[in-house]
Design a protein around this motif. Structure first.
Motif, PDB file in Angstrom:
ATOM      1  N   LYS A   8       0.893  -1.085   0.103  1.00 42.96           N
ATOM      2  CA  LYS A   8      -0.237   0.070  -0.116  1.00 42.96           C
ATOM      3  C   LYS A   8       0.992   1.164  -0.128  1.00 42.96           C
ATOM      4  N   SER A   9       0.468   2.222  -0.840  1.00 42.07           N
ATOM      5  CA  SER A   9       1.200   3.638  -0.725  1.00 42.07           C
ATOM      6  C   SER A   9       1.145   4.139   0.529  1.00 42.07           C
ATOM      7  N   ALA A  10       2.117   5.300   0.631  1.00 37.71           N
ATOM      8  CA  ALA A  10       2.007   5.870   2.214  1.00 37.71           C
ATOM      9  C   ALA A  10       0.863   6.462   2.409  1.00 37.71           C
ATOM     10  N   ASN A  11       0.119   7.051   1.446  1.00 42.40           N
ATOM     11  CA  ASN A  11      -1.232   7.630   1.588  1.00 42.40           C
ATOM     12  C   ASN A  11      -2.227   6.932   1.897  1.00 42.40           C
ATOM     13  N   GLY A  12      -1.999   5.364   1.749  1.00 45.08           N
ATOM     14  CA  GLY A  12      -2.858   4.471   1.934  1.00 45.08           C
ATOM     15  C   GLY A  12      -4.037   4.597   0.802  1.00 45.08           C
ATOM     16  N   GLU A  48      -3.515   3.817  -2.678  1.00 48.85           N
ATOM     17  CA  GLU A  48      -3.189   2.862  -3.944  1.00 48.85           C
ATOM     18  C   GLU A  48      -2.397   1.694  -3.464  1.00 48.85           C
ATOM     19  N   TYR A  49      -2.321   0.830  -4.220  1.00 50.91           N
ATOM     20  CA  TYR A  49      -1.614  -0.617  -4.174  1.00 50.91           C
ATOM     21  C   TYR A  49      -0.872  -0.715  -5.298  1.00 50.91           C
ATOM     22  N   THR A  50       0.547  -1.266  -5.058  1.00 52.83           N
ATOM     23  CA  THR A  50       1.349  -1.627  -6.239  1.00 52.83           C
ATOM     24  C   THR A  50       1.652  -3.103  -6.018  1.00 52.83           C
ATOM     25  N   VAL A  51       1.563  -3.714  -7.290  1.00 53.12           N
ATOM     26  CA  VAL A  51       1.619  -5.273  -7.407  1.00 53.12           C
ATOM     27  C   VAL A  51       3.337  -5.458  -7.348  1.00 53.12           C
ATOM     28  N   LEU A  52       3.878  -6.246  -5.959  1.00 52.63           N
ATOM     29  CA  LEU A  52       5.043  -6.369  -5.675  1.00 52.63           C
ATOM     30  C   LEU A  52       5.866  -7.376  -6.653  1.00 52.63           C
ATOM     31  N   GLU A  53       7.179  -7.521  -6.320  1.00 50.84           N
ATOM     32  CA  GLU A  53       7.996  -8.492  -6.988  1.00 50.84           C
ATOM     33  C   GLU A  53       7.574  -9.850  -6.461  1.00 50.84           C
ATOM     34  N   LYS A  54       7.454 -10.841  -7.231  1.00 60.37           N
ATOM     35  CA  LYS A  54       7.002 -12.274  -7.262  1.00 60.37           C
ATOM     36  C   LYS A  54       7.566 -12.675  -5.804  1.00 60.37           C
ATOM     37  N   GLU A  55       6.663 -13.692  -5.487  1.00 63.08           N
ATOM     38  CA  GLU A  55       7.270 -14.571  -4.224  1.00 63.08           C
ATOM     39  C   GLU A  55       7.263 -15.967  -4.959  1.00 63.08           C
ATOM     40  N   PHE A  56       6.517 -16.580  -5.711  1.00 63.28           N
ATOM     41  CA  PHE A  56       6.507 -17.488  -6.539  1.00 63.28           C
ATOM     42  C   PHE A  56       5.986 -17.416  -7.878  1.00 63.28           C
ATOM     43  N   VAL A  77      -5.653  -0.525  -7.271  1.00 65.45           N
ATOM     44  CA  VAL A  77      -4.286  -1.130  -7.741  1.00 65.45           C
ATOM     45  C   VAL A  77      -3.970  -0.257  -9.044  1.00 65.45           C
ATOM     46  N   SER A  78      -2.903   0.549  -8.782  1.00 63.77           N
ATOM     47  CA  SER A  78      -2.525   1.615  -9.644  1.00 63.77           C
ATOM     48  C   SER A  78      -1.090   1.346 -10.600  1.00 63.77           C
ATOM     49  N   ALA A  79      -0.219   0.285  -9.757  1.00 64.82           N
ATOM     50  CA  ALA A  79       1.007  -0.033 -10.434  1.00 64.82           C
ATOM     51  C   ALA A  79       1.335  -1.243 -10.415  1.00 64.82           C
ATOM     52  N   ILE A  80       2.134  -1.652 -11.414  1.00 63.94           N
ATOM     53  CA  ILE A  80       2.910  -3.083 -11.560  1.00 63.94           C
ATOM     54  C   ILE A  80       4.468  -2.718 -11.168  1.00 63.94           C
TER      55      ILE A  80
END
Length: 238
Positions: free
Chosen positions: A40-44, A46-54, A71-74
């Motif tokens: 989650k972004s600092a302002n709460g 937006e979400y970003t899809v993070l680097e894969k775990e699997f 969800v605004s970013a990959i």
């Protein structure tokens, strides 16, 4: 002895409860998104899809919202070398794609890039197995090195809304045989189609006069066999 049995029973119950109800954190998302990780972004807001775990998920649908948060970013390397991935759906809430986000997704054959993307980081779709690419009308640019060495890509249509084709955007796309460039393009940067070694047909949805006005970087068509561009009112040598 009874006290010992009670302690053992308590510990077993505790272990089972943890297994059934995993610990929560501020970034936890519903189970249907188990193939994805978000931050989650600092302002709460937006979400970003993070680097894969699997990378063992074949089909992934990135949600537009998670509990009313967009969800605004990959993120960078979010799906890096995910060889099992065969299908991805990117929502129109996404506006940016991080560097090398989909590099070496060799089994992802079909890709639609939504019109909302305004930030392209380098190599975001490089070395993928794309065979069918859809660039939605509304896109303003194709970022540098975006589709670098996507060797299975055979045909590309740049929509009329695009203004800039970035440097080396399609460099090394050795399987590309047909290219259509929209009328809105004003800049084709250096090496944009460098190494597209079987590209024989280039179409421009505009006049010869407008084609000649396009700013073209050095070696934009280096090692491209096409000798002319077919415009709406005739043919122009390149």
């Amino acid at each position: 002895m009874k006290k010992f049995v009670k302690i053992i029973s308590f510990l077993l119950c505790l272990i089972l409860s943890l297994a059934i109800f995993p610990a929560c954190d501020n970034n936890q998302v519903p189970d249907e998104h188990e193939c994805l990780k978000f931050i989650k972004s600092a302002n709460g807001k937006e979400y970003t899809v993070l680097e894969k775990e699997f990378c063992d998920c074949a089909e992934i649908i990135i949600p537009s919202y998670i509990e009313d948060i967009k969800v605004s970013a990959i993120g960078e390397k979010a799906f890096y070398k995910c060889a099992e991935l065969t299908k991805i759906s990117i929502p129109r809430t996404v506006t940016s794609i991080g560097q090398s986000a989909f590099v070496d997704c060799i089994n992802l054959k079909n890709l639609t890039v939504p019109s909302t993307i305004t930030t392209w980081s380098a190599y975001c779709f490089a070395s993928m197995g794309i065979e069918n690419l859809t660039l939605e009308t509304g896109l303003k640019e194709i970022g540098a090195y975006s589709f670098y060495y996507c060797e299975s890509l055979t045909e590309v249509t740049i929509p009329n809304s695009v203004k800039t084709i970035g440097s080396s955007a399609f460099s090394g796309c050795s399987g590309m045989s047909k290219l259509t460039i929209g009328s809105g393009v004003t800049s084709i940067e250096s090496g944009a189609f460098d190494g597209c070694g079987i590209l024989q047909e280039i179409f421009y949805i505009g006049t010869i006069e407008n084609w000649n006005k396009i700013e073209k970087g050095s070696a934009w068509n280096w090692q491209v066999p096409a000798l002319y561009v077919i415009c709406t009112d005739g043919i122009v040598d390149i």
